[in-house]
Design an enzyme around this catalytic site. Sequence first.
Site, PDB file in Angstrom:
ATOM      1  N   ASP A 105       0.837  -1.198   0.000  1.00 55.42           N
ATOM      2  CA  ASP A 105       0.000   0.000   0.000  1.00 55.42           C
ATOM      3  C   ASP A 105       0.876   1.255   0.000  1.00 55.42           C
ATOM      4  O   ASP A 105       1.607   1.509   0.947  1.00 55.42           O
ATOM      5  CB  ASP A 105      -0.890  -0.008   1.256  1.00 55.42           C
ATOM      6  CG  ASP A 105      -1.768   1.225   1.361  1.00 55.42           C
ATOM      7  OD1 ASP A 105      -2.958   1.133   1.015  1.00 55.42           O
ATOM      8  OD2 ASP A 105      -1.267   2.288   1.795  1.00 55.42           O
ATOM      9  N   TYR A 150       3.034   9.841  -0.405  1.00 59.45           N
ATOM     10  CA  TYR A 150       4.196   9.262   0.263  1.00 59.45           C
ATOM     11  C   TYR A 150       5.492   9.498  -0.513  1.00 59.45           C
ATOM     12  O   TYR A 150       6.580   9.273   0.011  1.00 59.45           O
ATOM     13  CB  TYR A 150       4.014   7.749   0.485  1.00 59.45           C
ATOM     14  CG  TYR A 150       2.754   7.335   1.212  1.00 59.45           C
ATOM     15  CD1 TYR A 150       1.956   8.258   1.888  1.00 59.45           C
ATOM     16  CD2 TYR A 150       2.352   5.998   1.213  1.00 59.45           C
ATOM     17  CE1 TYR A 150       0.803   7.865   2.529  1.00 59.45           C
ATOM     18  CE2 TYR A 150       1.194   5.598   1.859  1.00 59.45           C
ATOM     19  CZ  TYR A 150       0.415   6.537   2.512  1.00 59.45           C
ATOM     20  OH  TYR A 150      -0.732   6.133   3.146  1.00 59.45           O
ATOM     21  N   LYS A 201      -2.911   5.839  -3.967  1.00 58.89           N
ATOM     22  CA  LYS A 201      -3.986   6.774  -3.638  1.00 58.89           C
ATOM     23  C   LYS A 201      -3.782   8.124  -4.310  1.00 58.89           C
ATOM     24  O   LYS A 201      -2.652   8.568  -4.498  1.00 58.89           O
ATOM     25  CB  LYS A 201      -4.050   6.997  -2.113  1.00 58.89           C
ATOM     26  CG  LYS A 201      -4.073   5.725  -1.308  1.00 58.89           C
ATOM     27  CD  LYS A 201      -4.100   5.982   0.193  1.00 58.89           C
ATOM     28  CE  LYS A 201      -3.700   4.751   0.968  1.00 58.89           C
ATOM     29  NZ  LYS A 201      -2.255   4.470   0.922  1.00 58.89           N
ATOM     30  N   HIS A 239      -7.818   9.703  -1.432  1.00 57.68           N
ATOM     31  CA  HIS A 239      -7.158   9.711  -0.126  1.00 57.68           C
ATOM     32  C   HIS A 239      -7.999  10.369   0.991  1.00 57.68           C
ATOM     33  O   HIS A 239      -7.996   9.890   2.119  1.00 57.68           O
ATOM     34  CB  HIS A 239      -5.803  10.416  -0.252  1.00 57.68           C
ATOM     35  CG  HIS A 239      -4.765   9.892   0.674  1.00 57.68           C
ATOM     36  ND1 HIS A 239      -3.430   9.818   0.345  1.00 57.68           N
ATOM     37  CD2 HIS A 239      -4.850   9.401   1.927  1.00 57.68           C
ATOM     38  CE1 HIS A 239      -2.744   9.311   1.357  1.00 57.68           C
ATOM     39  NE2 HIS A 239      -3.587   9.061   2.336  1.00 57.68           N
TER      40      HIS A 239
END
Length: 275
Positions: free
Chosen positions: A46, A51, A76, A109
């Site tokens: 994930d 990120y 996401k 998200h």
Amino acid sequence: MSTVPEVTLNNGIRMPQLGFGVYQVPEDETQRVVASALEAGYRSIDTAALYRNEAGTGRALAESGIPRDELFVTTKLWNTDQGHDAALRAFEESLAKLGLDHVDLYLVHWPLPARDLYVETWRALEKVYAEGRARAIGVSNFHPAHLRRLTEETDVVPAVNQIELHPRLQQQELRAFDAGLGIATEAWSPLGRGNGVLEDPAVTAIAEKHGRTPAQVVLRWHLQLGNIVIPKSATESRIRENLDVFGFELDEEDMAAVEPLETGARVGPDPDTFN
């Protein structure tokens, strides 16, 4: 290697119930960390645009030698890319960074209700889903009001709702609401990220009873509730420890002992006000 059970999503796609999250793993460490997770036996990874480690994740997947159909990859859409056309562009960027021709699960998200773009954003996800470039689409941090509106105004019911969920924030009402719509609930921050859950006497007592670590007890609690769970660690020993949760079971007394740990305290923002 433990065999991870699978959850069948509302469109028939099967997803490992336990996966590996890469939140806050620096890009230059991501390839090594994801490679360790894959080697340990994780098959669900994930990540997210936020990120900034999709490229490192993609390199680890490519070099693992694991057939693509044995992997389950989630990413996401970040908040700045909400809106129909922006979401489509962001999806292309994520695919390119991952080096993949499709993802298994693509999530919005956050709902950002004040910006009110999540319905048109969802229509963009419906498009990539119809094209088969996302095998399933879902949401993250959506509350019942957001989910109700999506299901009333669009065609595809989200397959997954990934929410903050741990013994201090057990989300019973939201989990029940998800279940009523056939949406699988996935827990982020499943171990509570430094909020004292792992040191709580109730959890440490259960851990002692089973000869397990507190983290293993909390992950087992999630699995027995039916949650999908994605613990994150950059430490190899912990990566393996978090996967080793299938050789024991919590009894009714153990499950009941975790219930009073609920305080409603979040480690992340409130989805109703976060914009």
